[in-house]
Scaffold this motif. Sequence first.
Motif, short mmCIF file in Angstrom:
data_model
loop_
_atom_site.label_atom_id
_atom_site.label_comp_id
_atom_site.label_asym_id
_atom_site.label_seq_id
_atom_site.Cartn_x
_atom_site.Cartn_y
_atom_site.Cartn_z
N THR A 1 9.67 -3.59 7.68
CA THR A 1 10.45 -2.49 7.47
C THR A 1 11.62 -3.22 6.61
O THR A 1 12.06 -4.40 6.41
CB THR A 1 11.03 -1.96 8.46
OG1 THR A 1 11.61 -2.95 9.43
CG2 THR A 1 9.87 -1.13 9.32
N PRO A 2 12.09 -2.24 5.45
CA PRO A 2 13.40 -2.58 4.67
C PRO A 2 14.61 -3.02 5.68
O PRO A 2 14.96 -2.29 6.55
CB PRO A 2 13.71 -1.67 3.57
CG PRO A 2 12.99 -0.39 4.30
CD PRO A 2 11.88 -0.65 5.30
N SER A 3 15.30 -4.06 5.28
CA SER A 3 16.56 -4.15 6.02
C SER A 3 17.63 -3.77 5.38
O SER A 3 17.99 -3.98 4.09
CB SER A 3 16.73 -5.68 6.23
OG SER A 3 16.75 -6.49 4.96
N ILE B 1 0.88 -1.09 0.08
CA ILE B 1 0.05 -0.06 0.00
C ILE B 1 0.81 1.24 -0.10
O ILE B 1 1.67 1.55 1.04
CB ILE B 1 -0.98 -0.16 1.17
CG1 ILE B 1 -1.68 -1.35 1.29
CG2 ILE B 1 -1.97 1.33 1.26
CD1 ILE B 1 -2.53 -1.39 2.27
N GLY B 2 1.04 2.05 -0.91
CA GLY B 2 1.72 3.24 -1.25
C GLY B 2 3.28 2.32 -1.33
O GLY B 2 3.55 1.67 -2.16
N ASN B 3 4.28 2.97 -0.60
CA ASN B 3 5.53 2.56 -0.49
C ASN B 3 5.58 1.53 0.52
O ASN B 3 6.88 1.42 0.96
CB ASN B 3 6.47 4.03 -0.16
CG ASN B 3 6.19 4.70 -1.57
OD1 ASN B 3 6.20 4.45 -2.81
ND2 ASN B 3 6.64 6.10 -1.41
N ASN B 4 4.78 1.19 1.23
CA ASN B 4 5.01 0.54 2.55
C ASN B 4 4.24 -1.07 1.98
O ASN B 4 3.45 -1.06 1.36
CB ASN B 4 4.20 0.98 3.65
CG ASN B 4 4.53 2.25 3.96
OD1 ASN B 4 6.00 2.62 3.98
ND2 ASN B 4 3.74 3.30 4.19
N TYR B 5 4.81 -2.01 2.96
CA TYR B 5 4.49 -3.25 2.76
C TYR B 5 3.77 -3.77 4.17
O TYR B 5 4.50 -3.41 5.26
CB TYR B 5 5.51 -4.45 2.47
CG TYR B 5 6.08 -4.38 1.13
CD1 TYR B 5 5.54 -4.98 0.26
CD2 TYR B 5 6.80 -3.35 0.58
CE1 TYR B 5 5.97 -4.68 -1.06
CE2 TYR B 5 7.29 -3.26 -0.64
CZ TYR B 5 6.97 -3.95 -1.39
OH TYR B 5 7.39 -3.82 -2.73
N TYR B 6 2.72 -4.50 4.30
CA TYR B 6 2.02 -5.03 5.46
C TYR B 6 1.92 -6.43 5.37
O TYR B 6 1.38 -6.92 4.44
CB TYR B 6 0.69 -4.08 5.77
CG TYR B 6 0.88 -2.64 5.79
CD1 TYR B 6 1.44 -2.02 6.91
CD2 TYR B 6 0.83 -1.91 4.59
CE1 TYR B 6 1.28 -0.60 6.75
CE2 TYR B 6 1.01 -0.50 4.64
CZ TYR B 6 1.39 0.11 6.04
OH TYR B 6 1.39 1.43 5.90
N LEU B 7 1.80 -6.90 6.53
CA LEU B 7 1.74 -8.48 6.59
C LEU B 7 0.31 -8.73 7.50
O LEU B 7 0.51 -8.16 8.35
CB LEU B 7 2.90 -9.00 7.41
CG LEU B 7 3.23 -10.71 7.39
CD1 LEU B 7 3.42 -11.04 6.09
CD2 LEU B 7 4.41 -10.94 8.32
#
Length: 56
Positions: A53-55, A21-27
């Motif tokens: 969050t990106p590593s 969603i947008g520039n974020n990833y959700y689980l």
Amino acid sequence: MDEEGKEKARLKYGPVEVKNIGNNYYLSRVSSVYDPEKKRARKVSGEYIGKITPSA
């Protein structure tokens, strides 16, 4: 999110879905329920687990 990350999440939380969603990833957890009207299963998104969050 790469396949290795998805596999780790699946092993820890069970069936999961990654939403972008947008520039974020959700689980979130995911399951299926049979729909007798359509005569097939449909996806049901369940409990929100968290933001990925990106590593770096």
